[in-house]
Design a protein around this motif. Structure first.
Motif, PDB file in Angstrom:
ATOM      1  N   TYR A  29       0.869  -1.128   0.119  1.00 47.44           N
ATOM      2  CA  TYR A  29       0.014   0.069  -0.005  1.00 47.44           C
ATOM      3  C   TYR A  29       0.814   1.360  -0.003  1.00 47.44           C
ATOM      4  CZ  TYR A  29      -3.608   3.535   1.524  1.00 47.44           C
ATOM      5  OH  TYR A  29      -4.246   4.459   1.264  1.00 47.44           O
ATOM      6  N   VAL A  32       2.480   1.791  -3.483  1.00 46.99           N
ATOM      7  CA  VAL A  32       1.345   2.630  -4.223  1.00 46.99           C
ATOM      8  C   VAL A  32       1.217   4.239  -3.959  1.00 46.99           C
ATOM      9  CG1 VAL A  32      -1.074   2.662  -5.007  1.00 46.99           C
ATOM     10  CG2 VAL A  32      -0.029   0.580  -4.789  1.00 46.99           C
ATOM     11  N   GLN A  33       1.039   4.223  -2.660  1.00 52.04           N
ATOM     12  CA  GLN A  33       1.110   5.777  -2.251  1.00 52.04           C
ATOM     13  C   GLN A  33       2.132   6.579  -2.686  1.00 52.04           C
ATOM     14  OE1 GLN A  33      -2.335   5.504  -1.662  1.00 52.04           O
ATOM     15  NE2 GLN A  33      -2.071   6.983  -0.285  1.00 52.04           N
ATOM     16  N   LYS A  39      -0.822   5.644  -7.434  1.00 52.21           N
ATOM     17  CA  LYS A  39      -1.752   6.228  -6.593  1.00 52.21           C
ATOM     18  C   LYS A  39      -2.971   6.963  -7.145  1.00 52.21           C
ATOM     19  CE  LYS A  39      -2.081   9.737  -2.977  1.00 52.21           C
ATOM     20  NZ  LYS A  39      -3.471   9.599  -2.865  1.00 52.21           N
ATOM     21  N   GLN A  40      -2.826   7.529  -8.491  1.00 55.29           N
ATOM     22  CA  GLN A  40      -3.923   8.295  -9.033  1.00 55.29           C
ATOM     23  C   GLN A  40      -4.815   7.327  -9.429  1.00 55.29           C
ATOM     24  OE1 GLN A  40      -2.923  10.669 -12.408  1.00 55.29           O
ATOM     25  NE2 GLN A  40      -4.813  11.479 -12.567  1.00 55.29           N
ATOM     26  N   ASP A  43      -6.588   5.285  -6.626  1.00 54.94           N
ATOM     27  CA  ASP A  43      -7.717   6.321  -6.131  1.00 54.94           C
ATOM     28  C   ASP A  43      -8.860   6.464  -6.921  1.00 54.94           C
ATOM     29  OD1 ASP A  43      -6.185   6.827  -3.703  1.00 54.94           O
ATOM     30  OD2 ASP A  43      -5.747   9.159  -4.529  1.00 54.94           O
TER      31      ASP A  43
END
Ligand SMILES: [Ca+2]
Ligand SMILES: [Ca+2]
Lengths: 117, 117
Positions: A29, A32-33, A39-40, A43
């Motif tokens: 996680y 990814v962030q 991240k985009q 989301d």
């Protein structure tokens, strides 16, 4: 003296945070962030997921356009290795949580078992 | 060495079976099962509940007749002190299980918390 139910639940909470699969999920996680593109995309995927869930919960019809949008985002997401890894680890964690739930709820299931007869 | 997640879940399972509220629920359930009139009424109530749940899960319309039948059974059930006690203890146990779930799932909730921002 019997272990308090809440103490046992907090011990399980701690065991989850120390579980290798949970730590791997947390790391994926974070990966990814830390990657703006991933991240985009992630989301966006979550937003589409949540929109569909809300529609279903409110009993609204899922349209062809909704499905097409969801499939498009899923296809993009699966091509991103960081998100693909995160999703794999989410599935693994969901499976483990399901196992834990079965163990925990067994006393209640056994209580009501005879009812189903 | 970290406690194994499964060991912690089994410890919680044991703590639930030894919890006074769970023991009281079990006793109330046994009281209903031992009373033919209460048992029949309770079985009927559960059957109506399950029928409604199935209809909802299958997306079927809940009719006026369904609602009337459910209300009739609920009224009968509430007049039976053994069942009323059982249902009160079920509610209490559901609340406790909800608390335990919040504790256990906190690590996962915290992981995804920033997503909701
Ligand atoms: Ca029965
Ligand atoms: Ca976010």
């Amino acid at each position: 003296m019997a272990t308090n139910m809440y103490d046992a639940a907090y011990a399980l909470q701690k065991a989850i945070t120390e579980n290798p699969d949970f730590i791997a999920l947390k790391q994926s996680y974070a990966n990814v962030q830390a990657d703006p593109q991933a991240k985009q995309l992630f989301d966006q995927f979550r937003a589409v997921q949540m929109e569909l869930q809300q529609k279903m919960m409110q009993g609204q019809q899922i349209t062809e356009a909704d499905n097409a949008k969801a499939q498009q985002v899923v296809a993009l997401v699966q091509q991103n290795p960081k998100i693909a890894q995160l999703m794999q680890q989410e599935q693994r964690m969901n499976m483990l949580i399901g196992d834990l739930n079965k163990i925990i709820l067994k006393p209640l299931e056994e209580l009501y078992g005879p009812l189903a007869q």
